[in-house]
Scaffold this motif. Structure first.
Motif, short mmCIF file in Angstrom:
data_model
loop_
_atom_site.label_atom_id
_atom_site.label_comp_id
_atom_site.label_asym_id
_atom_site.label_seq_id
_atom_site.Cartn_x
_atom_site.Cartn_y
_atom_site.Cartn_z
N LYS A 122 0.82 -1.21 0.00
CA LYS A 122 0.00 0.00 0.00
C LYS A 122 0.86 1.26 0.00
O LYS A 122 0.38 2.34 -0.35
CB LYS A 122 -0.93 0.00 1.21
CG LYS A 122 -1.95 -1.13 1.22
CD LYS A 122 -2.83 -1.08 2.47
CE LYS A 122 -3.85 -2.21 2.47
NZ LYS A 122 -4.68 -2.18 3.70
N LYS A 123 2.11 1.12 0.42
CA LYS A 123 3.01 2.27 0.52
C LYS A 123 4.07 2.29 -0.58
O LYS A 123 4.56 3.37 -0.95
CB LYS A 123 3.69 2.28 1.88
CG LYS A 123 2.76 2.50 3.06
CD LYS A 123 3.58 2.60 4.35
CE LYS A 123 2.73 2.99 5.53
NZ LYS A 123 3.55 3.18 6.75
N VAL A 124 4.46 1.12 -1.04
CA VAL A 124 5.53 1.03 -2.04
C VAL A 124 5.01 0.21 -3.22
O VAL A 124 4.68 -0.97 -3.08
CB VAL A 124 6.79 0.36 -1.46
CG1 VAL A 124 7.92 0.38 -2.49
CG2 VAL A 124 7.23 1.03 -0.16
N ASP A 129 9.78 2.93 -6.73
CA ASP A 129 8.99 3.77 -5.84
C ASP A 129 9.62 3.82 -4.44
O ASP A 129 8.93 3.78 -3.43
CB ASP A 129 7.56 3.22 -5.75
CG ASP A 129 6.62 4.12 -4.97
OD1 ASP A 129 6.84 5.36 -4.98
OD2 ASP A 129 5.70 3.60 -4.32
N LEU A 130 10.94 3.91 -4.38
CA LEU A 130 11.64 3.89 -3.09
C LEU A 130 11.96 5.29 -2.56
O LEU A 130 12.19 5.45 -1.35
CB LEU A 130 12.94 3.09 -3.20
CG LEU A 130 12.80 1.62 -3.60
CD1 LEU A 130 14.17 0.95 -3.64
CD2 LEU A 130 11.87 0.87 -2.66
N LYS A 131 11.98 6.29 -3.41
CA LYS A 131 12.33 7.63 -2.96
C LYS A 131 11.35 8.13 -1.91
O LYS A 131 10.13 8.03 -2.06
CB LYS A 131 12.35 8.61 -4.14
CG LYS A 131 12.90 9.98 -3.78
CD LYS A 131 13.09 10.85 -5.02
CE LYS A 131 13.72 12.18 -4.65
NZ LYS A 131 13.96 13.03 -5.85
N GLY A 139 21.28 5.31 -7.71
CA GLY A 139 21.42 6.77 -7.76
C GLY A 139 20.86 7.52 -6.57
O GLY A 139 20.86 8.75 -6.57
N TYR A 140 20.42 6.82 -5.54
CA TYR A 140 19.89 7.50 -4.36
C TYR A 140 21.04 7.93 -3.45
O TYR A 140 22.00 7.19 -3.25
CB TYR A 140 18.96 6.58 -3.57
CG TYR A 140 17.70 6.20 -4.30
CD1 TYR A 140 16.68 7.12 -4.49
CD2 TYR A 140 17.51 4.90 -4.78
CE1 TYR A 140 15.51 6.78 -5.16
CE2 TYR A 140 16.35 4.54 -5.44
CZ TYR A 140 15.36 5.48 -5.63
OH TYR A 140 14.20 5.13 -6.29
N LYS A 199 4.94 -7.64 0.59
CA LYS A 199 5.19 -8.18 -0.74
C LYS A 199 6.70 -8.15 -1.00
O LYS A 199 7.37 -7.15 -0.75
CB LYS A 199 4.48 -7.35 -1.81
CG LYS A 199 4.72 -7.84 -3.23
CD LYS A 199 4.00 -6.96 -4.24
CE LYS A 199 4.28 -7.44 -5.67
NZ LYS A 199 3.59 -6.57 -6.67
N THR A 200 7.21 -9.26 -1.49
CA THR A 200 8.63 -9.33 -1.81
C THR A 200 8.90 -8.55 -3.10
O THR A 200 8.41 -8.93 -4.17
CB THR A 200 9.10 -10.78 -1.98
OG1 THR A 200 8.87 -11.50 -0.76
CG2 THR A 200 10.58 -10.84 -2.32
N LEU A 201 9.66 -7.46 -2.98
CA LEU A 201 10.01 -6.66 -4.16
C LEU A 201 11.27 -7.19 -4.83
O LEU A 201 11.41 -7.08 -6.05
CB LEU A 201 10.24 -5.20 -3.76
CG LEU A 201 9.06 -4.40 -3.25
CD1 LEU A 201 9.48 -2.96 -3.03
CD2 LEU A 201 7.89 -4.47 -4.22
N LEU A 202 12.17 -7.74 -4.03
CA LEU A 202 13.45 -8.19 -4.58
C LEU A 202 14.03 -9.29 -3.71
O LEU A 202 14.18 -9.12 -2.50
CB LEU A 202 14.43 -7.02 -4.66
CG LEU A 202 15.83 -7.34 -5.21
CD1 LEU A 202 15.76 -7.71 -6.69
CD2 LEU A 202 16.77 -6.15 -5.00
#
Length: 369
Positions: A143-145, A150-152, A177-178, A227-230
Motif C-alpha cells: 500500500k506504501k511502495v 517507488d523507493l524515494k 542513484g539515491y 510483498k517481496t520486491l526483490l
C-alpha cells in the motif's frame, strides 16, 4: 538433487571500531547456552578433548548447526568428545566469545567475520567452510511502495548499522542513484536500523515502509501482508552469495585439527542430508528452534515453509562473494579497505570433500598466507 532453496557505528569509521558495528543478521546481543540433549558422547575422545563448543544463531540461515545438533550428527562425528553450544543473537558477541575461548567454532555472517579478522590483523580467526547462501529479501508494504522504482522518500529497515543486509541495501541504493548518508541513514531514502525481533511489529504498525532482511524475518513480513520486491539472489551471479560461514579460532585450529575436521565432516553430512531430506530437515530445524535454549518457539507453517526454501545450504564458502561484500562496505563508507588475504583455510574442508568423492572448493585467492 533437490536443493533446499535456500544473508552502532561512530561518526569516524575505522576498522578497529567496526568489530562492534558490522554485525550479523542477529536478534539482539546476548548468548544463550544450548543445553538440549542429543546423542550421548560415545567412544574415544577426539583430539583428547572433553568437549568442543560451537556457536550459532537461532534462525533459518543457520540451518546447518540447528539441524546437525537436532539430528545428533555433530555428536556422532566427535565420538566421546561432548558437543556444547551457545546461541548468539549478534555477530560481535560471537566474535568476542571466539576470541576469549568461550566457543571454539562458530557459524556467522560475512560482515562480523571480515571485521573480526581485520580487527585482529589476521590473527584471530579463519573461515573454514561455507554453510548458507541467499535467504535475504526486500519486503514492502504494497500500500506504501508500488515497486522498485517507488523507493524515494520511503523508510526501509535493516537489522543493524553496517551489518550484512545494511551494506547490501546501501550498495543497492547507491547503484540506483539515491543519496543516503551511511552513518545516519538519512537521505533520499531513509535507512532505519531496527532489531529483527521487532521489525515485524513496526512493519505492521506502519512505522516502516519496507525492510531488507534475512530469513525468517522476510517471511514473517510477507505473512503480515508484505510483498517481496526483490530477492537478493537476483543481484548475484548464479544467485549465490554467502550469508553464513563457518569460523574457528586460529589457536583451536592449530592445536586440535582432528576436532575441527570432525565438525566439518558433520557439517558436510548435515548439508547433504538437508538436500536429500528437505521435509525431515525442515521439521528438525523447527523443532530445534522450538527448544527453550534457542528461540523457544517454533515458526508457524506459513513462515517456516518459505523461510526454509529461501535458504540454500552449501559447503562452499563462496569466497569471491565475501570479497565483493567487503568491497560494498568500503564503497558505502562503512569500512576501510581490509586485507583479507589469509582469511580462509579450506584445507580440512577439502580433505573431507575429497573423502566423500566431492570436488574441492576455492578460496578465491584469499587462502592462508
Amino acid at each position: 538433487m533437490s536443493a533446499v532453496r535456500h544473508r552502532l557505528l561512530a561518526a569516524t569509521v575505522t576498522v578497529p571500531l567496526l568489530i562492534g558495528v558490522l554485525g550479523a543478521c542477529g536478534y539482539g546481543s546476548e548468548a544463550k547456552k544450548d543445553t538440549s540433549a542429543g546423542v550421548a558422547p560415545k567412544g574415544p575422545k577426539t583430539d583428547g578433548l572433553d568437549h568442543v563448543t560451537i556457536g550459532y544463531f537461532g534462525n533459518t540461515t543457520h540451518a546447518t548447526p540447528l539441524v546437525g545438533l537436532q539430528s545428533g550428527t555433530f555428536q556422532k562425528e566427535l565420538g566421546g568428545t561432548a558437543v556444547k553450544s551457545s546461541v548468539f543473537n549478534a555477530g560481535p558477541a560471537e566474535i568476542e566469545a571466539l576470541n576469549s575461548g568461550a566457543i571454539d567454532i562458530g557459524w556467522i555472517g560475512p560482515s562480523p567475520a571480515i571485521n573480526g579478522y581485520a580487527k585482529s590483523h589476521g590473527k584471530s580467526l579463519k573461515i573454514i567452510g561455507g554453510s548458507a547462501s541467499g535467504g535475504v529479501s526486500l519486503v514492502a508494504n504494497p500500500k506504501k511502495v508500488k515497486g522498485l522504482n517507488d523507493l524515494k522518500g520511503k523508510t526501509i529497515a535493516t537489522p543493524q548499522l553496517g551489518n550484512t543486509q545494511d551494506v547490501a541495501l546501501l550498495n543497492y541504493l547507491a547503484e540506483k542513484g539515491y543519496k543516503v548518508d551511511p552513518t545516519t541513514g538519512k537521505g533520499e531514502v531513509t535507512v532505519q536500523r531496527t532489531d529483527n525481533k521487532v521489525t515485524p511489529t513496526i512493519f505492521q504498525q506502519g512505522g516502516i515502509d519496507a525492510a531488507w532482511v534475512p530469513e525468517p524475518t522476510a517471511s514473517k513480513l510477507v505473512a503480515e501482508g508484505g510483498k517481496t520486491l526483490l530477492d537478493e539472489k537476483k543481484l548475484w551471479k548464479d544467485g549465490k552469495f554467502v550469508i553464513t560461514n563457518m569460523i574457528v579460532s586460529q589457536k583451536f585450529l592449530k592445536e586440535h585439527p582432528k576436532a575441527v575436521e570432525a565438525v566439518l565432516r558433520a557439517s558436510v553430512k548435515t548439508n547433504a542430508w538437508i538436500h536429500s531430506h528437505p521435509a525431515e530437515a525442515q521439521k528438525a530445524l523447527n523443532d530445534k528452534l522450538a527448544s527453550p535454549d534457542v528461540a523457544g518457539k517454533a515458526l508457524p507453517q506459513n513462515v517456516i515453509d518459505p523461510a526454509f526454501k529461501n535458504v540454500d545450504v552449501t559447503d562452499d564458502p563462496l569466497a569471491a562473494t565475501l570479497q565483493r561484500e567487503a568491497d560494498h562496505a568500503v564503497k558505502a563508507g562503512l569500512l576501510k579497505k581490509p586485507d583479507l588475504k589469509g582469511i580462509y583455510d579450506l584445507t580440512l574442508l577439502n580433505k573431507v570433500l575429497r573423502s566423500e568423492g566431492r570436488q574441492p572448493v576455492d578460496d578465491a585467492g584469499l587462502g592462508s598466507k
